[in-house]
Enzyme design. Sequence first.
Site, PDB file in Angstrom:
ATOM      1  CG  HIS A  59      36.948  33.119  40.181  1.00  0.00           C
ATOM      2  ND1 HIS A  59      37.847  32.097  40.022  1.00  0.00           N
ATOM      3  CD2 HIS A  59      36.854  33.297  41.525  1.00  0.00           C
ATOM      4  CE1 HIS A  59      38.277  31.687  41.201  1.00  0.00           C
ATOM      5  NE2 HIS A  59      37.684  32.409  42.138  1.00  0.00           N
ATOM      6  CG  HIS A  79      34.249  32.092  45.985  1.00  0.00           C
ATOM      7  ND1 HIS A  79      34.723  30.830  46.270  1.00  0.00           N
ATOM      8  CD2 HIS A  79      35.201  32.682  45.216  1.00  0.00           C
ATOM      9  CE1 HIS A  79      35.923  30.677  45.708  1.00  0.00           C
ATOM     10  NE2 HIS A  79      36.222  31.787  45.064  1.00  0.00           N
ATOM     11  CD  GLN A 113      38.040  28.060  50.612  1.00  0.00           C
ATOM     12  OE1 GLN A 113      37.239  28.867  50.168  1.00  0.00           O
ATOM     13  NE2 GLN A 113      39.342  28.187  50.445  1.00  0.00           N
ATOM     14  CG  HIS A 158      40.414  28.810  43.779  1.00  0.00           C
ATOM     15  ND1 HIS A 158      39.241  28.362  43.248  1.00  0.00           N
ATOM     16  CD2 HIS A 158      40.150  30.001  44.364  1.00  0.00           C
ATOM     17  CE1 HIS A 158      38.288  29.268  43.511  1.00  0.00           C
ATOM     18  NE2 HIS A 158      38.813  30.262  44.192  1.00  0.00           N
ATOM     19  CD  GLU A 184      43.381  33.008  45.988  1.00  0.00           C
ATOM     20  OE1 GLU A 184      42.804  31.918  46.069  1.00  0.00           O
ATOM     21  OE2 GLU A 184      42.833  34.100  46.273  1.00  0.00           O
ATOM     22  CG  ASP A 210      37.984  35.614  44.306  1.00  0.00           C
ATOM     23  OD1 ASP A 210      37.340  34.554  44.403  1.00  0.00           O
ATOM     24  OD2 ASP A 210      39.151  35.740  44.739  1.00  0.00           O
TER      25      ASP A 210
HETATM   26 FE   FE2 Z   1      38.214  32.397  44.285  1.00  0.00          FE
END
Ligand code: FE2
Length: 445
Positions: free
Chosen positions: A60, A62, A155, A213, A216, A312
Site C-alpha cells: 500500500h 501512493h 480519492q 481505503h 480511515e 502509504d
Molecule cells: Fe492510502
Amino acid sequence: MQLRVRGALLEDGAALVDLEVEDGVVSSLEPHSPDAGRRGAAVEIDAAGALVRPPFVEPHIHLDATLTAGEPRWNSSGTLWEGIAVWSERKPSITRADVIARAEQVLRWQAAQGVLFVRSHCDVTDPDLTALDALLELRELVSDVMVLQVVAFPQEGIVSFPRGAELLEEAVRRGADVVGAIPHYEDTREDGVRSLEIAVDIAERYDRMVDAHCDEIDDEQSRFIEVLATLAMRSGLRERVTASHTTAMGSYNGAYAHKLQRLLQRSGINLVSNPMINLALQGRFDDYPKRRGLTRVKELVAAGVNVAFGADDVVDPWFPLGTANPMMLAHSGVLAAQLTGQAEIAETFEMVSSRGARVLGVEASYGLRVGGPASFVVVPASSRMDAVRRQVAPRWVVSRGRVLAERDPSPVRLQWRGDEHEIDFVRAADEGAATWRHASVQREA
Ligand code: FE2
C-alpha cells in the site's frame, strides 16, 4: 551456473543451506557444505549465516503523490482532510513525466531495500487520468525487475464526485490491476455503501481485485468494513479483496469488534494497516488521551486474518518523511500495535513480506523453492526478530537471478574509553555472536 549463495539461513534457527541459480530460477537448495563452490558460478555470494528470504512486499503506497510534500503548500494541520485538499491543489499540475520521475525514484529506493513487489494506489478522480496512464507505463518499464500493481483509487469519491464511477471504470478499462474505493469519504452512509457495490461490480465484470481505503477515520460509527467483507463473501471474490487502513476499528466497542472478527474470518479478506501513517494522521481531533488510531492488528493476526503493513505515504501531503523502508515499517508496527511478543515481532517481518504477497495475490511467483524464481534478499541478521530490532537492510538484493543491489558494509569506527570499536549495523551476522553482541566488535587497542 548463474549464481550461488553459500551459508544461507532460510528460516529462524534452521541449518544453513547453499542455494544455486540457473536461468533466473532456483536450481538447487542443499545443506551447506564447505565443498560447495567446486563447480564455478558466475556470481558467488558468501551469506555467512545471513537470512536469505523472499523479497519484501509493499502492499500500500501512493506513488502518484510521492515526493510532492510542500507543493503547492505544506499540510499545516497534519490531518488527512487537509492532505486531500493540498493534493487536489497539486493535481492540476501533474504531467506524465512528473509522475514517472517521482514514482520511479521511490521504486529505486524500494528496490535498493529489497522491495520487489509493490501495490500503488493512483488517484483516478482526474478527468484526464494522467497519473494513471503514467503509472501503467511505469509498470511495464520496471517489469523486468519488479512487480508493480496499480489500484484505481477514487480519492474524492465514486458516488459523491462528478463522473466518479465512470472514471473508475475507465481506469480499469485502461489496465488498472485493482479497483479501489473510499466509502468513509462519500457524502452519506448510503453513498458509501453504493460506492462499494460499484467497486465490487466493476471487479467482477473485469476480473480484477478490490482494495478499498475503508474506514480511515477515528469515527466509531464508520462501519463500511462489514459491507466490504459481506460483498467479498457473497460475490465469491473473498481473498481477492483487501480493506486498507480500517482505523475506525481501533475505536469500535468490544461487542461490535467481536461480531466483526467472525465476519472477517469467514470472508477471507485481507487487511492492510499503515502503522506510521495511521499513528501520524489519526487522533488529530482528540483531546488527551489521544487514540493510536490503528486497526486491531494484534487481535486480527491472532484470529488468523491476513494483515500486512504498508508505507502509504512517502514525502507527500499526508506525511513529509519516509523512505519506504520495510524494516522501519515492521519496527513501527511493533510499537504501534504492541506486537512485542517474540513470535509477534518475527511475524512483523512477514507483514512486510509474505503476508503482503497474499494481499497482492502473487503467491505463485513468491517464495524460495527449487524451480521457483530466484528473487530474494540477503539480510545480515541471525533471525527475523534480529532483523526487525536492528532494522537491517539487505546486503544483497537479487531479482530473477541477477544482483540488483549491493550494499557497502563499511562499519562505523567509534573511539570509546581509550579503545577503538567497530559498530557494524550491516554485517552483523558475519560475527556469529549472540544477538545483543552482534553489532559491536572490539579491536585491540
Ligand atoms: Fe492510502
